[in-house]
Design an enzyme around this catalytic site. Sequence first.
Site, PDB file in Angstrom:
ATOM      1  N   ASP A 272       0.825  -1.200   0.000  1.00 60.58           N
ATOM      2  CA  ASP A 272       0.000   0.000   0.000  1.00 60.58           C
ATOM      3  C   ASP A 272       0.864   1.257   0.000  1.00 60.58           C
ATOM      4  O   ASP A 272       0.351   2.375  -0.104  1.00 60.58           O
ATOM      5  CB  ASP A 272      -0.990   0.012   1.171  1.00 60.58           C
ATOM      6  N   SER A 273       2.186   1.077   0.068  1.00 56.16           N
ATOM      7  CA  SER A 273       3.113   2.189  -0.154  1.00 56.16           C
ATOM      8  C   SER A 273       2.946   2.785  -1.543  1.00 56.16           C
ATOM      9  O   SER A 273       3.425   3.891  -1.813  1.00 56.16           O
ATOM     10  CB  SER A 273       4.557   1.716   0.033  1.00 56.16           C
TER      11      SER A 273
ATOM     12  N   ASP B 201      -0.917  -6.204  -0.281  1.00 60.29           N
ATOM     13  CA  ASP B 201      -1.383  -5.601   0.966  1.00 60.29           C
ATOM     14  C   ASP B 201      -2.897  -5.451   0.968  1.00 60.29           C
ATOM     15  O   ASP B 201      -3.480  -5.004  -0.041  1.00 60.29           O
ATOM     16  CB  ASP B 201      -0.780  -4.207   1.132  1.00 60.29           C
TER      17      ASP B 201
ATOM     18  N   LYS C   5      -1.200  -9.498   2.685  1.00 65.50           N
ATOM     19  CA  LYS C   5      -0.480  -9.064   3.878  1.00 65.50           C
ATOM     20  C   LYS C   5      -1.353  -8.162   4.722  1.00 65.50           C
ATOM     21  O   LYS C   5      -2.073  -7.305   4.178  1.00 65.50           O
ATOM     22  CB  LYS C   5       0.819  -8.327   3.515  1.00 65.50           C
TER      23      LYS C   5
ATOM     24  N   GLU D 108      -1.435  -5.853   8.633  1.00 61.37           N
ATOM     25  CA  GLU D 108      -0.680  -5.335   9.765  1.00 61.37           C
ATOM     26  C   GLU D 108      -1.299  -5.809  11.069  1.00 61.37           C
ATOM     27  O   GLU D 108      -2.529  -5.914  11.191  1.00 61.37           O
ATOM     28  CB  GLU D 108      -0.649  -3.804   9.720  1.00 61.37           C
TER      29      GLU D 108
ATOM     30  N   GLU E 204       9.362  -4.426  10.875  1.00 63.15           N
ATOM     31  CA  GLU E 204       9.799  -3.095  10.420  1.00 63.15           C
ATOM     32  C   GLU E 204      10.188  -2.194  11.586  1.00 63.15           C
ATOM     33  O   GLU E 204       9.491  -2.100  12.592  1.00 63.15           O
ATOM     34  CB  GLU E 204       8.687  -2.414   9.617  1.00 63.15           C
TER      35      GLU E 204
END
Length: 281
Positions: free
Chosen positions: A49-50, A88, A118, A120, A187
């Site tokens: 999502d970056s 993501d 993915k 979080e 991270e």
Amino acid sequence: MSKSKKIARISVPQILSRKGGEKIVCLTAYTTPIAELLDLHCDLLLVGDSVGMVLHGLSSPIGVSLEMMILHAQAVMRGSDHALVVVDLPFSTYERGADQAFRSASKVLRKTGCQAVKVEAAEGVAESVAFLVSRGIPVMGHIGLRPQSLNVDGGFKAKGRTDDERERVLKEARAMDDAGAFAIVVEGVAPDLAAEITSIVKAPTIGIGASNVCDGQILVTDDLLGMFEWTPKFVRRYADIRGLIREAVTRYSQDVRSGSFPGDGETYRDLTKANSFLVRQ
């Protein structure tokens, strides 16, 4: 005519088998041309999502939609046939529980053909991970610095500075591992914390700003290539693509203004000899 033999994609079990062994090479990809260039060199391509910040000029990943992720994932799948492709799940598409997570993840897999998603770590997310894995959807976890939580954390800050914070990150790691995540992105944590996480989980750890003690590494490709003037401390620039683009565009603009472009070599003088035209605009 027989079709050329396709390269077999790296699978989730193959990534799992690399725990404690050969380092896992991961990079982000958002477009077909970049995926084509990275594919044979990477074990895993992440459609992160970056993309919202890297390609769309957003200040954070919060504004990224599921539709945006699907569009970019489709492009990456068209440009790759070797690396495992993970996508993501963006902010607000999985946090409400297992049902929402399953709807989002299954839509991504159906529409893109990718191999995994993915998510979080957050309160209750591990339960959703277990739900997805039990229904055939491989999941990569993400712990430590969590970009989708920047509003709660007050920005992009390294994690594990205090005892409470360190314990929270370790708890996230255990929860993701117990839920069945096949890999865990770690991270923005100190080397000793990354080493402890790597030692206690069964899943391979993929570091980003977490030292070389992890089972693999990932970077945003555009950072590695030098596409931005500023890059995080944990990034090693392997090229200055920004500088090369600036130089090329400067030369082009000078040639257009001077009238030297297009020249004879770029002009169709005899159209009877031109078999085809390729036009891109």
